[in-house]
Each structure stands twice: as structure tokens, then as C-alpha cells.
Enzyme design. Structure first.
Site, PDB file in Angstrom:
ATOM      1  N   HIS A 316       0.851  -1.193   0.000  1.00  0.00           N
ATOM      2  CA  HIS A 316       0.000   0.000   0.000  1.00  0.00           C
ATOM      3  C   HIS A 316       0.886   1.242   0.000  1.00  0.00           C
ATOM      4  CE1 HIS A 316      -3.154   2.817   1.125  1.00  0.00           C
ATOM      5  NE2 HIS A 316      -3.985   1.892   0.673  1.00  0.00           N
ATOM      6  N   ASP A 373      -7.978  -5.497   0.235  1.00  0.00           N
ATOM      7  CA  ASP A 373      -8.471  -6.363  -0.836  1.00  0.00           C
ATOM      8  C   ASP A 373      -8.084  -7.826  -0.653  1.00  0.00           C
ATOM      9  OD1 ASP A 373      -9.762  -4.373  -2.333  1.00  0.00           O
ATOM     10  OD2 ASP A 373      -7.834  -3.657  -3.063  1.00  0.00           O
TER      11      ASP A 373
HETATM   12  N1  CMC Z   1       4.109  -7.653  -4.754  1.00  0.00           N
HETATM   13  C1  CMC Z   1       5.450  -7.608  -4.931  1.00  0.00           C
HETATM   14  N2  CMC Z   1       6.185  -6.486  -4.798  1.00  0.00           N
HETATM   15  C2  CMC Z   1       5.545  -5.360  -4.458  1.00  0.00           C
HETATM   16  C3  CMC Z   1       4.152  -5.332  -4.254  1.00  0.00           C
HETATM   17  C4  CMC Z   1       3.433  -6.534  -4.412  1.00  0.00           C
HETATM   18  N3  CMC Z   1       2.107  -6.556  -4.243  1.00  0.00           N
HETATM   19  N4  CMC Z   1       3.766  -4.080  -3.955  1.00  0.00           N
HETATM   20  C5  CMC Z   1       4.884  -3.336  -3.961  1.00  0.00           C
HETATM   21  N5  CMC Z   1       5.967  -4.104  -4.260  1.00  0.00           N
HETATM   22  C6  CMC Z   1       7.368  -3.688  -4.316  1.00  0.00           C
HETATM   23  C7  CMC Z   1       7.668  -2.908  -5.574  1.00  0.00           C
HETATM   24  O1  CMC Z   1       8.108  -3.740  -6.613  1.00  0.00           O
HETATM   25  C8  CMC Z   1       8.729  -1.963  -5.087  1.00  0.00           C
HETATM   26  O2  CMC Z   1       9.947  -2.683  -4.995  1.00  0.00           O
HETATM   27  P1  CMC Z   1      11.349  -1.915  -5.291  1.00  0.00           P
HETATM   28  O3  CMC Z   1      11.470  -0.882  -4.220  1.00  0.00           O
HETATM   29  O4  CMC Z   1      12.365  -3.000  -5.216  1.00  0.00           O
HETATM   30  O5  CMC Z   1      11.211  -1.331  -6.673  1.00  0.00           O
HETATM   31  C9  CMC Z   1       8.293  -1.628  -3.651  1.00  0.00           C
HETATM   32  O6  CMC Z   1       7.553  -2.771  -3.228  1.00  0.00           O
HETATM   33  C10 CMC Z   1       7.429  -0.390  -3.538  1.00  0.00           C
HETATM   34  O7  CMC Z   1       6.332  -0.517  -4.428  1.00  0.00           O
HETATM   35  P2  CMC Z   1       5.713   0.678  -5.283  1.00  0.00           P
HETATM   36  O8  CMC Z   1       5.046   0.114  -6.487  1.00  0.00           O
HETATM   37  O9  CMC Z   1       6.732   1.751  -5.470  1.00  0.00           O
HETATM   38  O10 CMC Z   1       4.626   1.211  -4.245  1.00  0.00           O
HETATM   39  P3  CMC Z   1       3.388   2.118  -4.586  1.00  0.00           P
HETATM   40  O11 CMC Z   1       3.088   2.842  -3.352  1.00  0.00           O
HETATM   41  O12 CMC Z   1       3.635   2.904  -5.812  1.00  0.00           O
HETATM   42  O13 CMC Z   1       2.230   1.056  -4.939  1.00  0.00           O
HETATM   43  C11 CMC Z   1       0.470  -0.490  -4.686  1.00  0.00           C
HETATM   44  C12 CMC Z   1       1.269   0.637  -4.034  1.00  0.00           C
HETATM   45  C13 CMC Z   1      -0.761  -0.795  -3.823  1.00  0.00           C
HETATM   46  C14 CMC Z   1      -0.024  -0.050  -6.075  1.00  0.00           C
HETATM   47  C15 CMC Z   1       1.370  -1.757  -4.817  1.00  0.00           C
HETATM   48  O14 CMC Z   1       1.767  -2.189  -3.525  1.00  0.00           O
HETATM   49  C16 CMC Z   1       0.685  -2.892  -5.565  1.00  0.00           C
HETATM   50  O15 CMC Z   1       0.731  -2.933  -6.797  1.00  0.00           O
HETATM   51  N6  CMC Z   1       0.010  -3.844  -4.818  1.00  0.00           N
HETATM   52  C17 CMC Z   1      -0.764  -4.888  -5.457  1.00  0.00           C
HETATM   53  C18 CMC Z   1      -2.132  -4.351  -5.894  1.00  0.00           C
HETATM   54  C19 CMC Z   1      -3.051  -4.126  -4.709  1.00  0.00           C
HETATM   55  O16 CMC Z   1      -3.192  -4.961  -3.825  1.00  0.00           O
HETATM   56  N7  CMC Z   1      -3.758  -2.969  -4.722  1.00  0.00           N
HETATM   57  C20 CMC Z   1      -4.746  -2.625  -3.696  1.00  0.00           C
HETATM   58  C21 CMC Z   1      -4.329  -1.448  -2.862  1.00  0.00           C
HETATM   59  S1  CMC Z   1      -5.330  -1.262  -1.367  1.00  0.00           S
HETATM   60  C22 CMC Z   1      -6.915  -0.909  -1.902  1.00  0.00           C
HETATM   61  C23 CMC Z   1      -7.016   0.390  -2.580  1.00  0.00           C
HETATM   62  O17 CMC Z   1      -6.777   1.430  -1.957  1.00  0.00           O
HETATM   63  O18 CMC Z   1      -7.383   0.400  -3.754  1.00  0.00           O
END
Ligand code: CMC
Length: 427
Positions: A316, A373
Site C-alpha cells: 500500500h 483487498d
Molecule cells: N508484490 C510484490 N512487490 C511489491 C508489491 C506486491 N504486491 N507491492 C509493492 N511491491 C514492491 C515494488 O516492486 C517496489 O519494490 P522496489 O522498491 O524494489 O522497486 C516496492 O515494493 C514499492 O512498491 P511501489 O510500487 O513503489 O509502491 P506504490 O506505493 O507505488 O504502490 C500499490 C502501491 C498498492 C499499487 C502496490 O503495492 C501494488 O501494486 N500492490 C498490489 C495491488 C493491490 O493490492 N492494490 C490494492 C491497494 S489497497 C486498496 C485500494 O486502496 O485500492
């Protein structure tokens, strides 16, 4: 009193500029950089708005490090354990919880406003029947603006109040229509005798004549435990401050567009699997993993930087500890497991996946925990809800948050059109 300031020094020419530091009632201080360009001739570059506050708000507070979520000052644990979804809606809209009479009147108002014009039902008939309910839901909300357009004065709080209750009341009806259309089943109207949450289950399940399906020769009832579970899911999704869909609503709202056009934009933003679409994706992923013996393979894929695969329902932008909403759903899923008959096979995979991920260096280092989720889908499956309706259910819960955020934005007379700048890298 002299304000605290943050000094920006440009080491290209040693020019310095001061910006006021603003303190909210909770959370980190905020630097007021609105005049940054005027003063320095430069823009601030923050793709994804990691460090940028776009508005002042008194609706929802999140402490992502502590795993805390509050609406109007009330902790989400207290709200979901003591109050129903409609009480939380009332709280968001009115800044205080309702008394008994107010709660009753609000419930009655929403029941009466839950009907939709037959023109909207005709609109559904024009959609392809295999369309995703999120697509038809977004389109039908946008189309609602064609019914509430003349003489609409969004600057008038009384008018906005009407728009708020209309949209909250009609969303479950539209979502149920979106589902029934996707199944090729005739649409039905709400049953005014039923509460908000029960009515949604009724509109999803009933035969076209309004009767419930027969089980052992008797009409099947909607169980209290089912209503309670779904009501909690709605409550947990009510608002979540400036997430992608709320920001979409505020962006469209900032142009003075129709409120329902702004809500429809929120629905579109929610659809993606990085946001509300993750609840549907989680179940597909658990099905794909299929067995706990395959978990290590998928954890390895999630960690592999060459592989776009991510664990759905994990991570998140704001929570760097356990999402408090996921904590409540995990507990609810365990409590209701037998009563609801939650799919034991998928639970086993989900529980093991969580255990492996939470003990894995990759997930620990990046503070990746289950989010809201991760568990909601397991409960929704037990309610016999099809996966394509998981994100529309998120929409039903979140509509109150979107419309409250929009009303707050419209009341803020200092508000300006949302218009970011860019780092130009072209020819
Ligand atoms: N699985 C594997 N690696 C992950 C995941 C994951 N679900 N989420 C983040 N990471 C890694 C990412 O690759 C990055 O690694 P590095 O620093 O080595 O590049 C690090 O963690 C930080 O991730 P980010 O993408 O920069 O973080 P963000 O804040 O931009 O994204 C997120 C947040 C929710 C989009 C992401 O965690 C994700 O894609 N999660 C899976 C989808 C999900 O469950 N979404 C629902 C969110 S909660 C409900 C809502 O509010 O909609």
C-alpha cells in the site's frame, strides 16, 4: 507570531526561498509550496504524488506507520464494531454520528431515493451483455447526470445535500442492474421494506418477479450474518482520504463538472488492479496458485524484478504496517468461516501466502502487508457474489467518501482547478 519556514536553496545560483510550514491537527507537517514556481521559476517534480498534499481535509486521517484509520476522529475499529454502514455515511456527510431518529430518517430517505428512472434501465439494455459491470456502472452513473441537470446549483449546500443522498441511495440499484445485465437476467427494482445492505443482496439474488429463489421448496431468506458481513465490507471502504479514485473525483470536480460525472470518473479510476480492482485479482491469483505447495513459486515470481507479477492484495502507498481494514476483515473471515461456509481451500492458500510473505526478507524490507483487498473477496465468495462484482461492491462502499470529499472541495472557496505541470523531455 513568526511562522516556521522551510528554506529552499538553489545551489546553482545560491538563491534562497522561504516557504511556510503548516501543521495539521495530526500527521506530518506540510510545506506550503503553492508559490514555489512564482518565487523560484521552477516546478516541483513528484510523479504519483508521493510527497504532495493536494488539499486540506477534515474527513479521514490515516497514520500509515501505525496502521491507523479514522473518520471524523473515530477509529475504524470502533466504527465497524458499534455502527452500521449508514451511520458511517451519516457521520461522513454531517461530521457527527446520528441519533436514533436521524438514523431512521436517513435510512428512510435512502430507501425512497433508491429507485432509478426507467430510462436508465433502457440504457443497460444497450450495453453488450458480456461487458464488465464496472464499465456499465461507470456509464450509468454518468448517465444519471442527464436526469439531475436542469437548475442544478452545485454551489448550493442544500442542492449538494440532495445530490449526496440520491447517489448513495441509487448506487446499489445501479450496481445490481450492472450485475443482472452481465448475467442476462431482467433488471428489478429495490424493495423498500429492506435495509440498504439487505436490499442490495435482494436485488442481486431475486427472480425477476421479486421472489427469492426456492431452497427445499421454501423461499430462501437473506441471512442476518450475510447482511452483517456485507455491511462491514461497505463500512471498511467508506473513505480513504486522497487515493487515486478520490483524486480523480476531486480533479474532475475542480473544473465545475456535474458531481455525478466526477463520481463516474472515480469509478473508472477504481477499476484498475493497482486500486479497487485488486479484490477481484486476489481471487484469480489464489485460484491460479491452486495449492499451498505452489506458494514458493509465486512468492519467487513476486520478488523477481524481471517479472511483472505482483502479489495482489499486498502493499500500500500509505500503510507501511498491517492495513487496519485487512485486520478487521481477517478477523471477520475467521469468525464467520463456518456460518458463511467460506471456501476453506482458498482460505488455506491465503493464510499460508500471508505467513510466507510476512516472514520473507523481500516483503519485510519493503513493509508489504496484506491490504483491504486481500480478505474481502473470500467473504464475498461466501455470499455467492461473482468476482466481477467485487469492485462494484467497493464502489457502493466508497461512493459516500467520494461525494463527501467533493462537497468539502466545493465548500472550500480557495479551491482552484487541478492543473499540475511537467518536466518536458521532448523535442
Ligand atoms: N508484490 C510484490 N512487490 C511489491 C508489491 C506486491 N504486491 N507491492 C509493492 N511491491 C514492491 C515494488 O516492486 C517496489 O519494490 P522496489 O522498491 O524494489 O522497486 C516496492 O515494493 C514499492 O512498491 P511501489 O510500487 O513503489 O509502491 P506504490 O506505493 O507505488 O504502490 C500499490 C502501491 C498498492 C499499487 C502496490 O503495492 C501494488 O501494486 N500492490 C498490489 C495491488 C493491490 O493490492 N492494490 C490494492 C491497494 S489497497 C486498496 C485500494 O486502496 O485500492
Amino acid at each position: 507570531m513568526k511562522k516556521d519556514t522551510w528554506t529552499f536553496t538553489n545551489n546553482r545560483n545560491n538563491e534562497s526561498f522561504d516557504f511556510d510550514i503548516l501543521d495539521g491537527s495530526r500527521g506530518p507537517a506540510v510545506v506550503d509550496t503553492a508559490s514555489f514556481y512564482k518565487q523560484s521559476g521552477m516546478f516541483l517534480h513528484d510523479p504519483g504524488f508521493n510527497s504532495t498534499s493536494g488539499c486540506a481535509s477534515d474527513i479521514t486521517y490515516i497514520d500509515g506507520n501505525k496502521g491507523e484509520l479514522r473518520h471524523r476522529g473515530y477509529d475504524i475499529e470502533e466504527l465497524t464494531s458499534k455502527y452500521k454502514y449508514l451511520d458511517i455515511c451519516y457521520l461522513l456527510l454531517n461530521k457527527r454520528l446520528p441519533n436514533k431518529k436521524e438514523a431512521f430518517d436517513f435510512d428512510m430517505e435512502l430507501r425512497h431515493r433508491s429507485f432509478i428512472h426507467t430510462g436508465i434501465t433502457e440504457l443497460f439494455a444497450s450495453f453488450r451483455d458480456n461487458a464488465h459491470p464496472m464499465a456499465t456502472l461507470s456509464a450509468s452513473i454518468s448517465a444519471l447526470s442527464t436526469f439531475y441537470f436542469e437548475h442544478l446549483d452545485i454551489e448550493s449546500p442544500a442542492e449538494m445535500r440532495l445530490m449526496e443522498s440520491r447517489i448513495i441511495a441509487k448506487i446499489p440499484t445501479l450496481a445490481a442492474c450492472a450485475f443482472r445485465h452481465s448475467q442476462g437476467v431482467p433488471l428489478i427494482f429495490p424493495d423498500i421494506e429492506r435495509s440498504f445492505t439487505e436490499n442490495f443482496l435482494y436485488m442481486m439474488r431475486a427472480f425477476p418477479d421479486g421472489k427469492m429463489p426456492l431452497v427445499d421448496g421454501k423461499q430462501k431468506f437473506i441471512k442476518d450474518v450475510e447482511v452483517r458481513a456485507l455491511d462491514t465490507i461497505f463500512s471498511l471502504h467508506a473513505d480513504h482520504e486522497q487515493n487515486a479514485s478520490t483524486t480523480a473525483v476531486r480533479t474532475v470536480g475542480s473544473t465545475g463538472a456535474h458531481p455525478y460525472a466526477a463520481i463516474s470518473a472515480g469509478v473508472s479510476a477504481l477499476w484498475g488492479k493497482a486500486h479497487g480492482g485488486a479484490n477481484e485479482a486476489v481471487i484469480h491469483q489464489l485460484e491460479m496458485i491452486g495449492d499451498i505447495s505452489n506458494i514458493d513459486t509465486y512468492i519467487a515470481k513476486a520478488k523477481d524484478k524481471q517479472d511483472p507479477f505482483r502479489l495482489m492484495g499486498f502493499g500500500h502507498r500509505v500503510y507501511k504496517s498491517y492495513d487496519p481494514r485487512a485486520k478487521i476483515l481477517k478477523r471477520l473471515k475467521d469468525e464467520l468461516r463456518d456460518e458463511l461456509g467460506i471456501d476453506g481451500r482458498l482460505i488455506k492458500i491465503a493464510d499460508k501466502l500471508e505467513e510466507v510473505a510476512l516472514n520473507d526478507e523481500y516483503f519485510i524490507k519493503r513493509n508489504l502487508y496484506p491490504n483491504v483487498d486481500f480478505y474481502s473477496g473470500l467473504i464475498l465468495i461466501a455470499l455467492k457474489i461473482k468476482t466481477n462484482m467485487f469492485t462494484p461492491i467497493f464502489v457502493i462502499g466508497r461512493t459516500v467518501g467520494w461525494i463527501t470529499q467533493l462537497a468539502e472541495q466545493l465548500e472550500d472557496k480557495s479551491g482552484r482547478i487541478v492543473r499540475p505541470r511537467q518536466l518536458y523531455v521532448g523535442k
